[in-house]
Design an enzyme around this catalytic site. Structure first.
Site, PDB file in Angstrom:
ATOM      1  N   GLY A 282       7.276   4.785   1.439  1.00  0.00           N
ATOM      2  CA  GLY A 282       8.041   4.707  -0.254  1.00  0.00           C
ATOM      3  C   GLY A 282       7.386   5.165  -0.847  1.00  0.00           C
ATOM      4  O   GLY A 282       6.529   6.350  -1.615  1.00  0.00           O
ATOM      5  N   SER A 283       8.312   4.343  -1.636  1.00  0.00           N
ATOM      6  CA  SER A 283       7.722   4.781  -3.180  1.00  0.00           C
ATOM      7  C   SER A 283       6.153   4.154  -3.871  1.00  0.00           C
ATOM      8  O   SER A 283       5.784   3.345  -3.156  1.00  0.00           O
ATOM      9  CB  SER A 283       8.738   4.648  -4.326  1.00  0.00           C
ATOM     10  OG  SER A 283       8.347   2.921  -4.043  1.00  0.00           O
ATOM     11  N   THR A 284       5.512   4.825  -4.698  1.00  0.00           N
ATOM     12  CA  THR A 284       4.043   3.430  -4.918  1.00  0.00           C
ATOM     13  C   THR A 284       4.523   2.904  -5.567  1.00  0.00           C
ATOM     14  O   THR A 284       3.724   1.507  -4.871  1.00  0.00           O
ATOM     15  CB  THR A 284       3.491   4.512  -6.320  1.00  0.00           C
ATOM     16  OG1 THR A 284       3.494   6.226  -5.094  1.00  0.00           O
ATOM     17  CG2 THR A 284       2.492   4.289  -6.671  1.00  0.00           C
ATOM     18  N   ASP A 285       5.463   2.249  -6.462  1.00  0.00           N
ATOM     19  CA  ASP A 285       5.710   1.127  -7.033  1.00  0.00           C
ATOM     20  C   ASP A 285       5.818   0.107  -5.350  1.00  0.00           C
ATOM     21  O   ASP A 285       5.520  -1.236  -5.655  1.00  0.00           O
ATOM     22  CB  ASP A 285       7.086   0.876  -7.671  1.00  0.00           C
ATOM     23  CG  ASP A 285       6.237   1.333  -8.698  1.00  0.00           C
ATOM     24  OD1 ASP A 285       5.094   1.767  -8.978  1.00  0.00           O
ATOM     25  OD2 ASP A 285       7.528   2.171  -9.962  1.00  0.00           O
ATOM     26  N   THR A 286       6.586   0.159  -4.483  1.00  0.00           N
ATOM     27  CA  THR A 286       6.587  -0.274  -3.388  1.00  0.00           C
ATOM     28  C   THR A 286       5.910  -0.738  -2.358  1.00  0.00           C
ATOM     29  O   THR A 286       5.372  -1.844  -2.390  1.00  0.00           O
ATOM     30  CB  THR A 286       8.085   0.063  -2.574  1.00  0.00           C
ATOM     31  OG1 THR A 286       9.123  -0.332  -3.865  1.00  0.00           O
ATOM     32  CG2 THR A 286       8.511  -1.120  -0.994  1.00  0.00           C
ATOM     33  N   GLY A 287       5.137   0.661  -2.467  1.00  0.00           N
ATOM     34  CA  GLY A 287       3.593   0.081  -2.149  1.00  0.00           C
ATOM     35  C   GLY A 287       2.266  -0.382  -2.131  1.00  0.00           C
ATOM     36  O   GLY A 287       1.940  -0.954  -1.357  1.00  0.00           O
ATOM     37  N   GLU A 305       1.864   6.326   3.071  1.00  0.00           N
ATOM     38  CA  GLU A 305       2.246   7.104   2.588  1.00  0.00           C
ATOM     39  C   GLU A 305       3.141   6.909   1.929  1.00  0.00           C
ATOM     40  O   GLU A 305       3.723   6.791   2.121  1.00  0.00           O
ATOM     41  CB  GLU A 305       2.591   8.142   3.870  1.00  0.00           C
ATOM     42  CG  GLU A 305       2.977   9.423   3.693  1.00  0.00           C
ATOM     43  CD  GLU A 305       4.000  10.201   3.144  1.00  0.00           C
ATOM     44  OE1 GLU A 305       4.648  10.321   2.015  1.00  0.00           O
ATOM     45  OE2 GLU A 305       4.984  10.725   3.991  1.00  0.00           O
ATOM     46  N   CYS A 339       8.600  13.463  -0.008  1.00  0.00           N
ATOM     47  CA  CYS A 339       7.779  13.223  -1.240  1.00  0.00           C
ATOM     48  C   CYS A 339       6.314  14.040  -1.196  1.00  0.00           C
ATOM     49  O   CYS A 339       5.589  14.152  -2.251  1.00  0.00           O
ATOM     50  CB  CYS A 339       6.680  11.907  -0.071  1.00  0.00           C
ATOM     51  SG  CYS A 339       5.909  12.254   1.059  1.00  0.00           S
TER      52      CYS A 339
END
Length: 538
Positions: A282-287, A305, A339
């Site tokens: 998913g997104s970097t922020d959520t990661g 990822e 992505c």
């Protein structure tokens, strides 16, 4: 051979002409049939094709049974073509995650799956792959209906790769073993590669089935049990795949599937004390949030990822027509919702103007419409939130004085269709050159020499992928080694073979999925040291 055939459908190379899945029909997508079809909501409604597949599974899969959520709540999954409800699915929350983890824990500690011979596990995966092929049209229809990607892409590229991935991991199941290690002294030393336990997995909405395979395949091959949370936008194909796994003979509790929202079900899974491993795309922020929840609970290892802003570099010796087509595919494939999309197109100054004009012409020929229609290259964005995000970035590009070559607007007034958009004269400090847009927006930047473009390509927080287009082998090798990215495609793009590892540098994540390296995500390594009494050979 199967892998190469599928890869050819998902890539562009020097020798290939326009790929079948994405071939233009020669119509201008802004002043031809598409606007007539989508010019009014009534026209759009008349032209929408209703898929024949039935939505038969909308409940959570826990311990081998499809069940309602503990709260009894449901939420709608929407058709991106219209914004209308396809079905209402069970809304899992923390209590449902607890139920699923308990089932997975019992299946791991007491069930047959980890104790089953590796050969028998491989047979289950192979039976599942056979069932996928038998039900390929149903799976492809659900994937397109829930996600909006072209049906031909789902049917002829993604479903075959989905089955191929599980056959690949079936082949690994009985080849996972440890080593015998020579050690100083009178000792016999060997290692055991053991399943890690209960794996929590959170998959995204852009490739629901393929991301299901990237995570579920290696985890099952290694003997683990799973709790998988779907993206709230695209739960339908995961449930259908879960049904096929039960038909293939997967024991109850080995694969549990929960649909729900990230703030509730996702957070509960990431922070659960009885989950041994977590994988997230998913997104970097959520990661970052996921990683924090895992660290603050039981310090479970996490594979991530995440986002990307991949450079696609076209050198002055390139065949411009082929480079334009490949760069177009690298960005616009899957509505730009990749992505690893080649979202920063760097072009040498000597060929820049020609490249821009031809890229504009190619974008104007891109066929946008109902993804169930033949010849469609681009469907709608996934939902209103993503649609509005993309439109915001287009506005930002215009306000930053990038040149809008074409596109930039919505198509019609129903659904989430966006014109293929091309910007030229893009500068590195513009938001459209820095942020992950995740939509059909191509940004074309100019460069002068190799050292400059390497430096600029690497000046990003992301490092997921990159593309290099040149006839010069020395240039290709030099740039490939210099780019800080987990994958570098040379004279091709988006080649996704089951055996090729995929993952990011920097804030694009950690760990690798697909290939032999993905098995490490789901294994524990144990060293066994045994004292020897008078060994004969020492």
């Amino acid at each position: 051979m199967a892998a190469r055939r599928v890869s050819s459908l998902l890539s562009r190379s020097f020798s290939a002409s326009s790929p079948l899945l994405f071939r233009s029909q020669g119509r201008n997508c802004y002043n031809g049939g598409i606007l007539r079809r989508f010019g009014t909501s009534s026209a759009a409604a008349e032209e929408i094709i209703n898929p024949s597949v039935q939505v038969s599974h909308t409940q959570l899969l826990i311990n081998g049974n499809f069940v309602d959520s503990a709260s009894g709540k449901t939420f709608p999954t929407l058709d991106p073509r219209t914004g209308e409800v396809i079905a209402h699915v069970a809304e899992g929350d923390a209590e449902d995650i607890n139920r699923a983890v308990k089932a997975a824990r019992t299946a791991f500690d007491e069930g047959p799956w980890p104790k089953m011979s590796a050969y028998e596990r491989s047979r289950v995966l192979l039976r599942f792959a056979d069932l996928v092929e038998k039900h390929s049209e149903e799976l492809a229809s659900l994937e397109t209906w829930d996600n909006g990607k072209p049906y031909q892409q789902s049917l002829t590229a993604e479903i075959p790769m989905f089955a191929r991935l599980f056959r690949y991991y079936a082949g690994w199941a009985d080849k996972i073993h440890g080593l015998t290690i020579p050690a100083d002294g009178n000792y016999q030393v060997h290692t055991l590669h053991e399943p890690i336990g209960v794996a929590g997995q959170i998959i995204p909405w852009n490739f629901p089935l393929l991301m299901f395979a990237w995570k579920v395949g290696p985890a099952l091959a290694c003997g683990n049990t799973i709790v998988l949370k779907t993206a709230e936008q695209t739960p339908l194909t995961a449930f259908y795949a879960g049904k096929l796994f039960l038909e293939a003979g997967l024991p109850p509790g080995v694969l549990n599937i929960v649909s729900g929202f990230g703030a509730t079900a996702g957070a509960a899974l990431a922070s659960h004390m009885d989950v041994d491993k977590l994988a997230f795309t998913g997104s970097t922020d959520t990661g970052k949030v996921i990683l924090g929840l895992a660290a603050n609970s039981n310090l479970k290892p996490v594979t991530l990822e995440l986002g990307g802003k991949s450079p696609f570099i076209v050198f002055e010796d390139a065949d411009i027509d082929k480079a334009v087509e490949l760069a177009h595919f690298a960005l616009f494939f899957n509505q730009g919702q990749c992505c690893c999309a080649g979202s920063r197109t760097f072009v040498h100054e000597k060929v820049y103007d020609e490249f821009v004009e031809k890229s504009k012409a190619r974008a104007l020929k891109r066929v946008v419409g109902d993804p169930f229609r033949k010849g469609i290259e681009q469907g709608p964005q996934i939902d209103l939130k993503q649609f509005e995000k993309v439109m915001k970035y287009i506005k930002s590009g215009i306000e930053s004085n990038a040149t809008l070559e074409c596109g930039g607007d919505q198509i019609g007034d129903k659904g989430y269709f966006i014109q293929p958009t091309v910007f030229s004269n893009v500068k590195d400090d513009m938001l459209i050159a820095q942020d992950e847009i995740f939509g059909p927006v191509q940004s074309i930047l100019k460069f002068s020499d190799v050292d400059e473009v390497i430096k600029r390509a690497n000046e990003t927080k992301y490092g997921l992928a990159a593309g290099v287009f040149t006839k010069n082998l020395d240039t290709a090798n030099r740039v490939s080694r210099a780019l800080k990215a987990g994958t570098v495609w040379v004279n091709c793009f988006d080649v996704f073979d089951a055996a090729i590892p995929f993952g990011g540098y920097k804030m694009s994540g950690n760990g690798r999925e697909k290939g032999i390296y993905s098995l490490n995500n789901y294994l524990q390594i144990k060293a066994v040291v045994t004292a020897l009494n008078k060994p004969a050979w020492i």
